[in-house]
Motif scaffolding. Structure first.
Motif, short mmCIF file in Angstrom:
data_model
loop_
_atom_site.label_atom_id
_atom_site.label_comp_id
_atom_site.label_asym_id
_atom_site.label_seq_id
_atom_site.Cartn_x
_atom_site.Cartn_y
_atom_site.Cartn_z
N UNK A 103 0.74 -1.34 -0.13
CA UNK A 103 -0.10 -0.12 -0.12
C UNK A 103 0.88 1.25 0.14
N UNK A 104 2.03 1.05 -0.17
CA UNK A 104 3.05 2.45 -0.15
C UNK A 104 2.75 2.92 -1.50
N UNK A 105 2.83 4.41 -1.73
CA UNK A 105 2.56 5.14 -2.76
C UNK A 105 4.12 5.81 -3.02
N UNK A 106 4.18 6.63 -4.20
CA UNK A 106 5.41 7.50 -4.48
C UNK A 106 5.61 8.44 -3.45
N UNK A 107 7.06 8.47 -3.07
CA UNK A 107 7.33 9.41 -2.02
C UNK A 107 8.74 9.99 -2.42
N UNK A 108 9.26 10.66 -1.52
CA UNK A 108 10.43 11.54 -1.65
C UNK A 108 11.63 11.27 -0.63
N UNK A 109 12.91 11.49 -0.99
CA UNK A 109 13.81 11.13 -0.04
C UNK A 109 15.29 11.26 -0.54
N UNK A 110 16.27 11.09 0.20
CA UNK A 110 17.57 11.59 -0.34
C UNK A 110 17.94 10.72 -1.38
N UNK A 111 18.40 11.34 -2.43
CA UNK A 111 19.42 10.39 -3.69
C UNK A 111 20.42 11.01 -4.23
N UNK A 112 21.66 10.59 -4.19
CA UNK A 112 21.80 9.34 -3.78
C UNK A 112 21.65 9.08 -2.29
N UNK A 113 21.41 7.75 -1.71
CA UNK A 113 21.57 7.19 -0.47
C UNK A 113 22.79 6.77 -0.05
N UNK A 114 23.54 6.86 1.24
CA UNK A 114 24.72 6.25 1.40
C UNK A 114 24.41 5.27 2.54
N UNK A 115 24.99 4.07 2.40
CA UNK A 115 24.81 2.83 3.10
C UNK A 115 25.76 3.12 4.09
N UNK A 116 25.36 2.22 5.41
CA UNK A 116 26.58 2.09 6.43
C UNK A 116 28.12 2.12 5.97
N UNK A 117 28.22 1.24 5.01
CA UNK A 117 29.64 1.11 4.65
C UNK A 117 29.94 2.16 3.46
N UNK A 118 29.14 2.99 3.33
CA UNK A 118 29.95 4.22 2.43
C UNK A 118 29.58 4.26 1.09
N UNK A 119 28.93 3.13 0.60
CA UNK A 119 28.59 2.86 -0.51
C UNK A 119 27.32 3.86 -1.08
N UNK A 120 27.38 4.56 -2.08
CA UNK A 120 26.22 5.38 -2.38
C UNK A 120 25.69 4.78 -3.65
N UNK A 121 24.17 4.91 -3.20
CA UNK A 121 23.32 4.11 -4.01
C UNK A 121 22.27 5.26 -4.68
N UNK A 122 21.77 4.84 -6.10
CA UNK A 122 20.50 5.62 -6.64
C UNK A 122 19.45 4.85 -5.82
N UNK A 123 18.53 5.68 -5.35
CA UNK A 123 17.40 5.21 -4.33
C UNK A 123 16.06 5.63 -5.15
N UNK A 124 14.99 4.89 -4.75
CA UNK A 124 13.60 5.21 -5.02
C UNK A 124 12.98 5.31 -3.61
N UNK A 125 11.99 6.33 -3.61
CA UNK A 125 11.19 6.53 -2.36
C UNK A 125 9.91 6.10 -2.38
N UNK A 126 9.22 5.85 -1.16
CA UNK A 126 7.74 5.40 -1.19
C UNK A 126 7.31 6.03 0.31
N UNK A 127 6.06 6.33 0.27
CA UNK A 127 5.32 6.72 1.59
C UNK A 127 4.17 6.16 1.83
N UNK A 128 3.68 6.04 3.03
CA UNK A 128 2.32 5.47 3.57
C UNK A 128 1.88 6.39 4.44
N UNK A 129 0.43 6.90 4.13
CA UNK A 129 -0.22 7.81 5.09
C UNK A 129 -1.50 7.31 5.64
N UNK A 130 -1.76 7.76 6.90
CA UNK A 130 -2.82 7.28 7.54
C UNK A 130 -3.04 8.16 8.72
N UNK A 131 -4.39 7.92 9.40
CA UNK A 131 -4.51 8.71 10.44
C UNK A 131 -3.58 8.20 11.63
#
Length: 207
Positions: free
Chosen positions: A163-191
């Motif tokens: 049930x997640x739809x399109x969202x926004x977030x950091x791109x690229x995203x950096x993983x704990x080991x330092x690798x930067x990845x191209x990312x896709x973000x989603x969001x879920x909204x409810x009361x």
């Protein structure tokens, strides 16, 4: 509203389909580390070497059902919260999810992974659906974000099915080991609700 029972201060429990999602205890956390320590999981998670659970401990942790011992995390909105997804039939670990404040402190992010034996069975969607329900109905979070690597199609399908739809977030995203990845973000909204208080809470929540 508490529809699941057995929730208490710093402890939460959600039953959703074949999944039981609970605030992680110490054994849950150890099993969760084991579930993420294989090469396939680490391709996407990118943890540091000291975070990886070694063999043969890894196999032992995944072959037995973790006990519901005392909570390992802070168990409140605004902290680093981890939740164990268990198979309601066997009690074995299906996977783990974390719900944490984003670095900008303005939204909450969901992350998670499946144990090796749970992959390819549609359980990722079930786990993320349970996590969204827990966030909205138990933790008082109105908007939940989730990011994946652009190449991680399986994770994206699980989020969309949950049930997640399109969202926004950091791109690229950096993983704990330092690798930067191209990312896709989603969001879920409810009361947003709190299971212990039964009321609606405004979002975002100030820690």
């Amino acid at each position: 509203m508490n529809t699941d029972g057995r929730c208490g201060r710093r402890r939460h429990l959600v039953r959703c389909g074949p999944i039981l999602l609970r605030t992680a205890g110490l054994e849950d956390m150890l099993a969760g580390l084991a579930a993420a320590s294989d090469d396939r999981a680490q391709r996407w998670l990118g943890w540091r070497a000291e975070q990886i659970c070694p063999e043969p401990l890894r196999t032992r942790c995944l072959e037995s059902a973790p006990r519901g011992d005392r909570a390992a995390g802070a168990g409140k909105t605004g902290s680093h919260d981890y939740f164990a997804a268990l198979d309601r039939g066997t009690g074995l670990l299906v996977g783990m999810v974390g719900i944490v404040f984003a670095p900008d402190r303005r939204r909450h992010e969901l992350g998670g992974w499946l144990a090796p034996a749970s992959r390819g069975r549609g359980l990722g969607a079930e786990m993320f659906q349970a996590a969204a329900r827990l966030a909205h109905e138990h933790l008082g979070i109105g908007e939940l974000s989730a990011g994946t690597e652009e190449a991680n199609i399986a994770s994206q399908r699980s989020l969309i099915t949950a049930g997640f739809g399109p969202g926004s977030g950091p791109d690229p995203h950096v993983l704990p080991n330092g690798r930067a990845i191209a990312s896709r973000w989603f969001q879920h909204v409810a009361t947003a609700r709190l299971c212990r208080e039964g009321g609606v809470r405004k979002w975002p929540v100030t820690p």
